[in-house]
Design a protein around this motif. Structure first.
Motif, PDB file in Angstrom:
ATOM      1  N   ASP A  33       0.617  -1.156   0.126  1.00 41.60           N
ATOM      2  CA  ASP A  33       0.155   0.049   0.206  1.00 41.60           C
ATOM      3  C   ASP A  33       0.883   1.116  -0.024  1.00 41.60           C
ATOM      4  O   ASP A  33       0.519   2.112  -0.809  1.00 41.60           O
ATOM      5  N   ASN A  34       1.794   1.123   0.810  1.00 39.04           N
ATOM      6  CA  ASN A  34       2.967   2.653   0.882  1.00 39.04           C
ATOM      7  C   ASN A  34       3.907   2.482  -0.047  1.00 39.04           C
ATOM      8  O   ASN A  34       4.930   3.710   0.029  1.00 39.04           O
ATOM      9  N   ASP A  35       4.021   1.609  -1.019  1.00 38.83           N
ATOM     10  CA  ASP A  35       5.255   1.728  -1.881  1.00 38.83           C
ATOM     11  C   ASP A  35       4.717   2.712  -2.886  1.00 38.83           C
ATOM     12  O   ASP A  35       3.813   3.000  -3.329  1.00 38.83           O
ATOM     13  N   LEU A  36       5.889   3.361  -3.263  1.00 44.28           N
ATOM     14  CA  LEU A  36       5.782   4.300  -4.410  1.00 44.28           C
ATOM     15  C   LEU A  36       5.423   3.881  -5.888  1.00 44.28           C
ATOM     16  O   LEU A  36       6.199   2.948  -6.146  1.00 44.28           O
ATOM     17  N   LEU A  37       4.389   4.352  -6.291  1.00 45.11           N
ATOM     18  CA  LEU A  37       4.491   4.355  -7.872  1.00 45.11           C
ATOM     19  C   LEU A  37       4.971   5.366  -8.891  1.00 45.11           C
ATOM     20  O   LEU A  37       5.597   5.008  -9.529  1.00 45.11           O
ATOM     21  N   PHE A  38       5.022   6.450  -8.083  1.00 50.97           N
ATOM     22  CA  PHE A  38       5.397   7.741  -9.061  1.00 50.97           C
ATOM     23  C   PHE A  38       5.983   8.568  -7.958  1.00 50.97           C
ATOM     24  O   PHE A  38       5.694   8.766  -7.062  1.00 50.97           O
ATOM     25  N   LYS A  39       7.104   9.277  -8.815  1.00 48.85           N
ATOM     26  CA  LYS A  39       7.717  10.362  -8.293  1.00 48.85           C
ATOM     27  C   LYS A  39       7.165  11.546  -9.023  1.00 48.85           C
ATOM     28  O   LYS A  39       7.762  11.860 -10.306  1.00 48.85           O
ATOM     29  N   VAL A  40       6.562  12.635  -8.764  1.00 49.80           N
ATOM     30  CA  VAL A  40       5.975  13.825  -9.847  1.00 49.80           C
ATOM     31  C   VAL A  40       6.826  15.104  -9.642  1.00 49.80           C
ATOM     32  O   VAL A  40       6.900  15.481  -8.334  1.00 49.80           O
ATOM     33  N   ILE A  41       7.656  15.547 -10.500  1.00 46.31           N
ATOM     34  CA  ILE A  41       8.116  16.839 -10.474  1.00 46.31           C
ATOM     35  C   ILE A  41       7.091  17.958 -10.957  1.00 46.31           C
ATOM     36  O   ILE A  41       6.747  17.924 -11.958  1.00 46.31           O
ATOM     37  N   LYS A  42       6.733  18.734  -9.819  1.00 46.57           N
ATOM     38  CA  LYS A  42       5.990  19.491 -10.215  1.00 46.57           C
ATOM     39  C   LYS A  42       6.443  20.762 -10.869  1.00 46.57           C
ATOM     40  O   LYS A  42       7.570  21.146 -11.042  1.00 46.57           O
ATOM     41  N   ASN A  43       5.421  21.718 -11.347  1.00 46.25           N
ATOM     42  CA  ASN A  43       5.753  22.971 -12.090  1.00 46.25           C
ATOM     43  C   ASN A  43       6.926  23.732 -11.142  1.00 46.25           C
ATOM     44  O   ASN A  43       7.698  24.534 -12.236  1.00 46.25           O
ATOM     45  N   ASP A  44       6.839  23.979  -9.927  1.00 48.03           N
ATOM     46  CA  ASP A  44       7.298  24.609  -9.066  1.00 48.03           C
ATOM     47  C   ASP A  44       8.705  24.007  -8.783  1.00 48.03           C
ATOM     48  O   ASP A  44       9.491  24.667  -7.915  1.00 48.03           O
ATOM     49  N   GLY A  45       9.068  22.974  -9.235  1.00 49.14           N
ATOM     50  CA  GLY A  45      10.213  22.012  -8.813  1.00 49.14           C
ATOM     51  C   GLY A  45      10.063  21.059  -7.880  1.00 49.14           C
ATOM     52  O   GLY A  45      11.077  20.379  -7.592  1.00 49.14           O
ATOM     53  N   SER A  46       9.134  21.116  -6.975  1.00 46.18           N
ATOM     54  CA  SER A  46       9.003  20.525  -5.582  1.00 46.18           C
ATOM     55  C   SER A  46       8.834  18.979  -6.220  1.00 46.18           C
ATOM     56  O   SER A  46       8.209  18.506  -7.222  1.00 46.18           O
ATOM     57  N   ILE A  47       8.778  18.045  -5.270  1.00 44.50           N
ATOM     58  CA  ILE A  47       8.731  16.549  -5.728  1.00 44.50           C
ATOM     59  C   ILE A  47       7.603  16.098  -4.968  1.00 44.50           C
ATOM     60  O   ILE A  47       7.209  16.274  -3.774  1.00 44.50           O
ATOM     61  N   LYS A  48       6.453  15.544  -5.696  1.00 41.04           N
ATOM     62  CA  LYS A  48       5.457  14.881  -4.950  1.00 41.04           C
ATOM     63  C   LYS A  48       5.670  13.272  -4.907  1.00 41.04           C
ATOM     64  O   LYS A  48       5.659  12.799  -6.205  1.00 41.04           O
ATOM     65  N   PHE A  49       5.387  12.710  -3.948  1.00 42.91           N
ATOM     66  CA  PHE A  49       5.585  11.142  -4.060  1.00 42.91           C
ATOM     67  C   PHE A  49       4.144  10.314  -3.914  1.00 42.91           C
ATOM     68  O   PHE A  49       3.286  10.966  -2.851  1.00 42.91           O
ATOM     69  N   LEU A  50       3.936   9.658  -4.942  1.00 45.65           N
ATOM     70  CA  LEU A  50       2.711   9.150  -5.111  1.00 45.65           C
ATOM     71  C   LEU A  50       2.642   7.513  -4.605  1.00 45.65           C
ATOM     72  O   LEU A  50       3.245   6.729  -5.414  1.00 45.65           O
ATOM     73  N   SER A  51       1.995   7.225  -3.720  1.00 45.32           N
ATOM     74  CA  SER A  51       1.983   5.597  -3.197  1.00 45.32           C
ATOM     75  C   SER A  51       0.939   4.795  -3.958  1.00 45.32           C
ATOM     76  O   SER A  51       0.030   5.404  -4.564  1.00 45.32           O
ATOM     77  N   LYS A  52       1.153   3.653  -3.936  1.00 51.28           N
ATOM     78  CA  LYS A  52       0.108   2.655  -4.734  1.00 51.28           C
ATOM     79  C   LYS A  52      -1.526   3.171  -4.068  1.00 51.28           C
ATOM     80  O   LYS A  52      -2.342   3.448  -4.731  1.00 51.28           O
ATOM     81  N   LYS A  53      -1.453   3.218  -2.680  1.00 53.14           N
ATOM     82  CA  LYS A  53      -2.721   3.541  -2.088  1.00 53.14           C
ATOM     83  C   LYS A  53      -3.313   4.656  -2.272  1.00 53.14           C
ATOM     84  O   LYS A  53      -4.686   4.717  -2.788  1.00 53.14           O
ATOM     85  N   GLU A  54      -2.548   6.024  -2.492  1.00 53.85           N
ATOM     86  CA  GLU A  54      -3.047   7.216  -2.972  1.00 53.85           C
ATOM     87  C   GLU A  54      -3.648   7.075  -4.462  1.00 53.85           C
ATOM     88  O   GLU A  54      -4.675   7.660  -4.752  1.00 53.85           O
ATOM     89  N   CYS A  55      -2.876   6.580  -5.137  1.00 56.02           N
ATOM     90  CA  CYS A  55      -3.143   6.657  -6.793  1.00 56.02           C
ATOM     91  C   CYS A  55      -4.266   5.746  -7.234  1.00 56.02           C
ATOM     92  O   CYS A  55      -5.168   6.147  -7.716  1.00 56.02           O
ATOM     93  N   LEU A  56      -4.510   4.527  -6.476  1.00 58.06           N
ATOM     94  CA  LEU A  56      -5.405   3.559  -6.804  1.00 58.06           C
ATOM     95  C   LEU A  56      -6.788   4.175  -6.041  1.00 58.06           C
ATOM     96  O   LEU A  56      -8.014   4.044  -6.384  1.00 58.06           O
ATOM     97  N   SER A  57      -6.749   4.650  -4.948  1.00 54.42           N
ATOM     98  CA  SER A  57      -7.757   5.355  -4.317  1.00 54.42           C
ATOM     99  C   SER A  57      -8.344   6.468  -4.972  1.00 54.42           C
ATOM    100  O   SER A  57      -9.731   6.427  -5.416  1.00 54.42           O
ATOM    101  N   LYS A  58      -7.588   7.332  -5.834  1.00 57.42           N
ATOM    102  CA  LYS A  58      -8.060   8.418  -6.330  1.00 57.42           C
ATOM    103  C   LYS A  58      -8.614   7.929  -7.703  1.00 57.42           C
ATOM    104  O   LYS A  58      -9.475   8.684  -8.165  1.00 57.42           O
ATOM    105  N   ALA A  59      -7.954   7.183  -8.470  1.00 51.57           N
ATOM    106  CA  ALA A  59      -8.418   6.430  -9.733  1.00 51.57           C
ATOM    107  C   ALA A  59      -9.673   5.845  -9.461  1.00 51.57           C
ATOM    108  O   ALA A  59     -10.721   6.010 -10.373  1.00 51.57           O
TER     109      ALA A  59
END
Length: 300
Positions: A33-59
């Motif tokens: 559940d807490n494994d990372l699926l994606f690391k997203v480089i945002k437009n402001d240069g910050s990094i957002k980490f997306l876990s399996k749980k967050e990705c699948l829940s929102k999807a």
């Protein structure tokens, strides 16, 4: 006028008795559940980490919202006006829950260019990020007799509860001869051509080439520097890494990586195992480096 050329009938029927890969179950089995699926480089240069749980829940929440709108029992078609982004991966995951046929079109295209692709694809729904609302509306207004519905992807409003169990229950499963997605050519030589990809053979290809050519395995990190609207973005930033259990880096600010200093920073900080890019981008980066200079020299 559009001309559709179908493959030989025996090709169309080869998967008639072959059940499509249960990709959601495979993702659920590979990742915790807490494994990372994606690391997203945002437009402001910050990094957002997306876990399996967050990705699948929102999807799953996005998929349920679309299903409420649709009364069709057969496969629906979703058109996304999206660039590589957090929204693009949630959109593609939602399609897996829906068993739908999707198409992603570059946000940077003009309304007329987007309209021509919508007219060819004939989607049931068009999804877009809030930043592209006006362009989505203008594109649809250019199509005669279009009653396609627009759906905004508000990433922050999609349900995600850390204590909630991840659902791997399909709203609709892919049928043997369903299409997975369609991508368009650039259209630089005339009307853009739509290339349709099936489910099983494409997913097997994505998985095999990701492991064989790029060496992806559980826990690997790949940075595929192409947009979601290209086949390489679909294959090596989404489907291939997910099937291999890897982590994929999604870049919302593509211009930044053409600068060696920024690229070096992200390659080092995100601990990239594999960097995959177009030859054009590599030539640009090389032109900005002195002879004998390495990318790692820019970030120490």
């Amino acid at each position: 006028m559009s001309i559709i050329t179908l493959p030989p009938e025996e090709w169309q029927n080869q998967n008639a008795n072959c059940n499509p890969l249960d990709i959601l179950k495979k993702i659920n089995d590979i990742y915790k559940d807490n494994d990372l699926l994606f690391k997203v480089i945002k437009n402001d240069g910050s990094i957002k980490f997306l876990s399996k749980k967050e990705c699948l829940s929102k999807a799953y929440d996005l998929a349920k919202n679309i299903k409420i709108l649709s009364k069709k029992s057969e496969q629906i078609k979703l058109f996304g006006i999206l660039s590589a982004s957090e929204e693009s991966v949630i959109f593609m995951l939602a399609n897996l829950y829906l068993g739908s046929h999707h198409c992603i079109c570059f946000e940077e295209l003009t309304p007329s260019a987007i309209a021509s692709r919508i007219d060819l694809f004939k989607p049931d729904y068009i999804l877009y990020r809030p930043i592209s609302k006006r362009k989505a509306e203008e594109s649809v207004n250019l199509i005669n007799n279009s009653n396609v519905e627009l759906v905004e992807i508000d990433i922050d409003s999609l349900a995600y509860e850390k204590k909630q169990k991840v659902s791997c229950e399909y709203i609709r499963r892919y049928a043997p001869n369903d299409s997975l997605f369609t991508l368009f050519t650039s259209g630089s030589t005339g009307l853009p051509k739509a290339i349709v990809h099936g489910v099983n053979n494409y997913l097997e290809y994505s998985h095999f080439t990701s492991k064989y050519f790029f060496g992806l395995e559980k826990g690997s990190t790949i940075y595929t520097a192409t947009d979601a609207g290209w086949i390489n973005g679909h294959t090596y930033a989404f489907y291939g890494p997910l099937l291999a259990g890897a982590i994929s880096i999604i870049n919302e600010c593509p211009l930044a990586i053409s600068l060696p200093r920024f690229l070096s920073k992200y390659l080092c900080e995100l601990k990239v195992d594999c960097f995959y890019s177009s030859v054009t981008l590599l030539r640009i980066i090389k032109s900005l480096c002195k002879k004998g200079q390495l990318i790692k020299d820019f970030y120490k």
